[in-house]
Design a protein around this motif. Structure first.
Motif, mmCIF file in Angstrom:
data_model
loop_
_atom_site.group_PDB
_atom_site.id
_atom_site.type_symbol
_atom_site.label_atom_id
_atom_site.label_comp_id
_atom_site.label_asym_id
_atom_site.label_seq_id
_atom_site.Cartn_x
_atom_site.Cartn_y
_atom_site.Cartn_z
ATOM 1 N N VAL A 1 -1.245 7.808 1.978
ATOM 2 C CA VAL A 1 -2.332 6.826 1.899
ATOM 3 C C VAL A 1 -2.089 5.704 2.911
ATOM 4 O O VAL A 1 -3.039 5.179 3.512
ATOM 5 N N SER B 1 -10.549 1.669 -4.837
ATOM 6 C CA SER B 1 -10.689 1.249 -3.441
ATOM 7 C C SER B 1 -9.651 0.170 -3.163
ATOM 8 O O SER B 1 -9.314 -0.623 -4.050
ATOM 9 N N GLN B 2 -9.173 0.171 -1.942
ATOM 10 C CA GLN B 2 -8.134 -0.771 -1.542
ATOM 11 C C GLN B 2 -8.674 -1.662 -0.431
ATOM 12 O O GLN B 2 -8.982 -1.203 0.664
ATOM 13 N N ILE C 1 0.847 -1.202 0.000
ATOM 14 C CA ILE C 1 0.000 0.000 0.000
ATOM 15 C C ILE C 1 0.878 1.245 0.000
ATOM 16 O O ILE C 1 0.636 2.201 -0.757
ATOM 17 N N ASN C 2 1.901 1.254 0.838
ATOM 18 C CA ASN C 2 2.820 2.400 0.862
ATOM 19 C C ASN C 2 3.532 2.578 -0.475
ATOM 20 O O ASN C 2 3.671 3.702 -0.971
ATOM 21 N N VAL D 1 -9.452 5.174 -2.272
ATOM 22 C CA VAL D 1 -8.216 5.812 -2.732
ATOM 23 C C VAL D 1 -8.524 6.478 -4.070
ATOM 24 O O VAL D 1 -8.378 5.880 -5.136
ATOM 25 N N GLY D 2 -9.000 7.707 -4.004
ATOM 26 C CA GLY D 2 -9.409 8.387 -5.218
ATOM 27 C C GLY D 2 -10.598 7.681 -5.834
ATOM 28 O O GLY D 2 -11.616 7.436 -5.172
ATOM 29 N N GLN E 1 2.614 1.545 -3.458
ATOM 30 C CA GLN E 1 1.719 1.839 -4.580
ATOM 31 C C GLN E 1 1.113 3.232 -4.494
ATOM 32 O O GLN E 1 1.016 3.942 -5.501
ATOM 33 N N TYR E 2 0.734 3.649 -3.279
ATOM 34 C CA TYR E 2 0.006 4.905 -3.143
ATOM 35 C C TYR E 2 0.773 5.995 -2.392
ATOM 36 O O TYR E 2 0.355 7.154 -2.394
#
Length: 350
Positions: A230, A294-295, A222-223, A290-291, A225-226
């Motif tokens: 985020v 969604s994650q 997650i870190n 996420v914009g 990628q975004y």
């Protein structure tokens, strides 16, 4: 916090001991002077307080009822001050000691107790001063009473303001020290404090107590990628999502990084495991926005229970942490508790 309370108690013990030693020294000195002046009643009172102070000194470090011991000493101590003002041959300079009442009270009794004891004895002292030193000229008497009364109340008011500010600042510092800055959850220090208290309750009432340790799955992805912003949002999302499914008596805390713990008073191992699995599904069913995308977030968890898995926080954490890593090794997105393993709801690779 218990640590904060103990520190405050220790501070008050030190202040009380300082007051007691001052009483011994000054009481001995003034008793000798008043014997020389044949002020027998005041001299006897001062000798009594020297002996009382020495007796209380033996109790200060051992008593569990410091507040009551303090009150039992201060009431007659301040009463002797007021009495000294009423005796015909004492000097008006005794009033200088009356001015110390608010400071002593707030240091030893705190905000509420300090205010009421100060108010009562300052009022009595001002009335005693007016009675003892009234003069024929009414305007002069009024001015004397006003000076004495206003100066005393000023000291009381300033002491009250200072103590209230000190209490608020101390509470704020304790809150900051026990709270995770990012999520607003309790931190490990708070967990240790609450677990110790709940452990005592559990052992006394013969009730269960369980601990869940969980770690977010694939958090580094997650870190990467975004971005870290985020990633921080993801941790806050997890804390908010899980908090809504917990009881008021449960404690959710962040241990550091993407690792969290949940303390469950009154929950046996199987109940804690069932709750952990419910929280796992609930988090998965509520992805992070996420914009436009969604994650989905999942976690792996281990569960430990007081008694069978350990008695201290370190022992419970070690057991729960080991089971959490078993869940990670078995494929993530699952809960492990005492050998029982919950299967993956849906295989995911985040």
């Amino acid at each position: 916090m218990d640590e904060g309370l103990e520190a405050s108690q220790q501070h008050r013990r030190l202040v009380l001991k300082a007051l007691l030693w001052m009483t011994v020294v000054s009481g001995t000195l003034f008793a000798g002077l008043n014997i020389g002046r044949e002020l027998w009643l005041l001299a006897v009172g001062e000798v009594f307080f020297v002996l009382l102070a020495l007796a209380v000194l033996r109790l200060v470090d051992r008593t569990r009822h410091l507040m009551w011991v303090t009150v039992a000493f201060l009431v007659p101590f301040f009463s002797l001050m007021v009495l000294a003002m009423l005796l015909p041959r004492t000097s008006f300079t005794v009033f200088a000691w009356i001015q110390t009442i608010p400071i002593i009270c707030y240091l030893l009794l705190g905000l509420r107790g300090g205010f009421w004891m100060s108010f009562v004895f300052i009022s009595l002292a001002v009335a005693a001063f007016g009675y003892r030193y009234q003069v024929q000229e009414s305007l002069l008497s009024l001015m004397m009473m006003a000076n004495v009364g206003l100066s005393s109340m000023a000291i009381l008011l300033l002491s009250h303001i200072y103590e209230r500010s000190r209490v608020r600042n101390e509470a704020r510092l304790i809150e900051l020290a026990s709270t995770d800055n990012l999520t607003g959850l309790a931190n490990r220090m708070k967990l240790a404090e609450v677990l110790e208290r709940e452990r005592s309750h559990a052992l006394r009432d013969n009730k269960p107590l369980s601990l869940i340790v969980l770690d977010v799955d694939y958090f580094k992805r997650i870190n990467d990628q975004y971005g870290h912003d985020v990633g921080d949002r993801a941790l806050c999302h997890l804390s908010t999502t899980l908090s809504g499914r917990l009881r008021d008596t449960d404690l959710l805390c962040r241990l550091g990084g993407e690792e969290f713990a949940i303390l469950l008073p009154g929950a046996a191992l199987d109940q804690a495991a069932e709750l952990a699995n419910d929280l796992r599904r609930h988090l998965s069913d509520n992805p992070l926005d996420v914009g436009a995308a969604s994650q989905v977030m999942t976690f792996s968890a281990g569960v430990a229970a007081l008694g069978e898995d350990g008695q201290s926080l370190d022992e419970l954490m070690q057991t729960a942490d080991r089971r959490m890593y078993e869940a990670k090794a078995a494929g993530r997105d699952q809960v492990v508790a005492a050998g029982q393993q919950y299967p993956l709801s849906t295989p995911r690779h985040l």
